[in-house]
Design an enzyme around this catalytic site. Structure first.
Site, PDB file in Angstrom:
ATOM      1  N   GLU A  94      15.440  -4.245  -7.894  1.00  0.00           N
ATOM      2  CA  GLU A  94      14.153  -3.519  -7.541  1.00  0.00           C
ATOM      3  C   GLU A  94      13.749  -2.772  -8.557  1.00  0.00           C
ATOM      4  OE1 GLU A  94      12.525  -4.335  -4.979  1.00  0.00           O
ATOM      5  OE2 GLU A  94      13.697  -5.478  -3.701  1.00  0.00           O
ATOM      6  N   CYS A 250       0.225 -15.892  -0.627  1.00  0.00           N
ATOM      7  CA  CYS A 250      -1.241 -14.954  -0.614  1.00  0.00           C
ATOM      8  C   CYS A 250      -1.404 -14.329  -1.845  1.00  0.00           C
ATOM      9  CB  CYS A 250      -0.895 -14.001   0.448  1.00  0.00           C
ATOM     10  SG  CYS A 250      -2.291 -13.130   1.071  1.00  0.00           S
ATOM     11  N   CYS A 257      -4.359 -20.614   1.626  1.00  0.00           N
ATOM     12  CA  CYS A 257      -4.196 -20.073   3.002  1.00  0.00           C
ATOM     13  C   CYS A 257      -3.760 -21.308   4.074  1.00  0.00           C
ATOM     14  CB  CYS A 257      -5.793 -19.753   3.440  1.00  0.00           C
ATOM     15  SG  CYS A 257      -6.036 -18.141   2.853  1.00  0.00           S
ATOM     16  N   CYS A 266      -3.842 -14.068  10.737  1.00  0.00           N
ATOM     17  CA  CYS A 266      -4.851 -13.551   9.680  1.00  0.00           C
ATOM     18  C   CYS A 266      -6.450 -13.215  10.110  1.00  0.00           C
ATOM     19  CB  CYS A 266      -4.628 -14.283   8.322  1.00  0.00           C
ATOM     20  SG  CYS A 266      -5.564 -13.533   6.862  1.00  0.00           S
TER      21      CYS A 266
HETATM   22 FE1  SF4 Z   1      -3.134 -14.587   2.808  1.00  0.00          FE
HETATM   23 FE2  SF4 Z   1      -4.407 -14.735   5.344  1.00  0.00          FE
HETATM   24 FE3  SF4 Z   1      -4.537 -16.559   3.523  1.00  0.00          FE
HETATM   25 FE4  SF4 Z   1      -2.294 -16.263   4.725  1.00  0.00          FE
HETATM   26  S1  SF4 Z   1      -3.997 -16.949   5.493  1.00  0.00           S
HETATM   27  S2  SF4 Z   1      -2.671 -16.580   2.561  1.00  0.00           S
HETATM   28  S3  SF4 Z   1      -2.306 -14.016   5.016  1.00  0.00           S
HETATM   29  S4  SF4 Z   1      -5.455 -14.478   3.276  1.00  0.00           S
END
Ligand code: SF4
Length: 449
Positions: A94, A250, A257, A266
């Protein structure tokens, strides 16, 4: 589309008297995590439906089980039976991962764990050894603080790592809220959330949080959300999954997405598709008037940015501009191979304890002739050698960006054909071959020089 609608319909609403009422409209009072009363965040910015939280956990963990990257610290955390060793292995990873990419860290991590497999081994190491291994990883105070904290565990806490996130943060120097949460959830299974840059991005998108993501109000809200979302039976995996999602799917500029395992939860994506955070009629976006978590009125939703409208950050402070003259002094070693003079930096401040070519900070507007003279004076005092400004050969300029400093090194070279007596009252110094130079605790900036 229908899946999206169904999932969105289940989220953001609390059922009451048979009629769905947005949570934010029903009550503006609630218990603050810090003990007072505070208005709950507006509906579009929270997870309030237990069924949705359960689904998000399952989807995210299933994806993580399928897609997670194979990383040495994960293997150690999963296979090491001793809790102190496990916590140590996670802790090192970390600290190394702060501000540094996974691909860069893996090699450093493996070498570190090979050299110091336990807290006890690290506590016996010298700062020089730590700096040598850390050389090139940047943010050198991280290695130093890690070793200081290891000494504290070994010599003051009987070799036993604190067992909760609260104690880790309280008792170990250099361990902040994030690192404490990561160690406690991954090593001990404590159900506590984590918030790092990746988590900030994912959560801000999931819940359309567009206020300055570095502001205390937003950070507090994200910690509350992370603690509420974390899976109770697999907290370490859940936290790593959320961070992994931010690192691989993301991502900041072009999030994937379509491949996202939590896309049905989302609201940024929903807003992109439907023009508002959920397709449910009762749940509207807060708009820009007075909501502490919405984008500021001066920077409303920009449809060309889609989900990357979130998160938002205040403009970064410009880095300080600095300039140094540095000289590569070269002599013939005893076997005829060239050797170079390096000197050690002070034990505190930027690049503490690291080695560098003799350098001298310069005023910004010093003319070339003057900076050459200043460097010659500096080297004369250092080496006792009759260095003259005209003997310094200009090599070029090297720019290196530290986190808060835009540093330019004006590089000169000076071949010496006699022996040099170094003033031992000055900083430690030594002659090294090129190979020894690269094995020494020198910064990336000096390697560029
Ligand atoms: Fe990010 Fe939402 Fe796209 Fe998923 S759907 S990659 S959480 S912006």
């Amino acid at each position: 589309m229908s899946q999206l609608r169904a999932a969105a319909a289940a989220g953001g609403l609390r059922r009451s008297s048979g009629r769905a009422v947005p949570a934010a409209r029903r009550s503006r009072k609630g218990a603050s995590p810090r003990g007072g009363t505070a208005a709950p965040p507006p509906t579009p910015h929270v997870f309030s439906d237990p069924a949705e939280i359960g689904a998000l956990r399952r989807n995210l963990l299933a994806w993580y089980d399928r897609c997670k990257r194979d990383l040495p610290w994960r293997t150690l955390a999963a296979t090491e039976p001793d809790a102190d060793r496990r916590a140590y292995a996670v802790w090192v990873s970390e600290i190394m991962l702060q501000q540094t990419q996974v691909a860069t860290v893996v090699d450093y991590y493996n070498r570190w764990m090979q050299k110091w497999p336990t807290l006890q081994a690290l506590a016996q190491a010298s700062l020089e050894e730590v700096n040598e291994l850390w050389a090139g990883l940047g943010y050198y105070s991280r290695g130093k603080r890690l070793q200081e904290a290891a000494k504290k565990v070994v010599f003051e806490l009987a070799g036993r790592m604190p067992r909760t996130a609260e104690d880790l943060q309280k008792l170990l120097p250099g361990v902040g809220r994030y690192t404490a949460g990561a160690i406690a959830s991954i090593s001990y299974g404590q159900a506590t959330g984590v918030v790092d840059g990746n988590v900030i991005r994912v959560l801000c998108r999931l819940r359309c949080i567009g206020a300055d993501s570095s502001s205390p109000a937003v950070i507090d809200q994200l910690w509350d959300m992370a603690n509420a979302l974390v899976d109770r039976s697999r907290p370490g995996d859940f936290n790593q999954a959320l961070m992994e999602l931010g690192a691989t799917v993301c991502v900041p500029k072009a999030p994937l997405c379509r491949e996202c395992p939590v896309k049905q939860h989302c609201r940024a994506r929903c807003r992109k598709l439907f023009g508002k955070p959920t397709p449910v009629p009762d749940v509207e976006d807060c708009g820009v008037g007075g909501c502490p978590l919405c984008p500021p009125a001066t920077e409303p939703w920009d449809s060309s940015l889609g989900v990357t409208n979130f998160p938002r950050k205040a403009a970064k402070k410009q880095p300080r501009v600095a300039r140094s003259a540095t000289c590569v002094l070269e002599r013939r070693g005893c076997h005829g191979a060239p050797e170079y003079l390096i000197v050690q930096r002070p034990s505190s401040g930027l690049l503490a304890g690291l080695w560098e070519f003799p350098s001298l900070p310069l005023d910004q507007d010093l003319q070339e002739e003057k900076q050459r003279e200043a460097l010659a004076d500096h080297l004369r005092a250092w080496t006792g050698w009759p260095v003259v400004a005209g003997g310094l050969r200009f090599v070029g300029e090297v720019v290196h960006i530290f986190s808060h400093i835009h540093q330019t090194y004006v590089v000169y070279s000076l071949p010496l054909d006699g022996d040099v007596t170094l003033d031992t009252a000055l900083s430690p110094s030594r002659w090294v071959t090129e190979e020894e130079f690269h094995a020494s605790a020198v910064s990336t900036a000096m390697k560029k020089v």
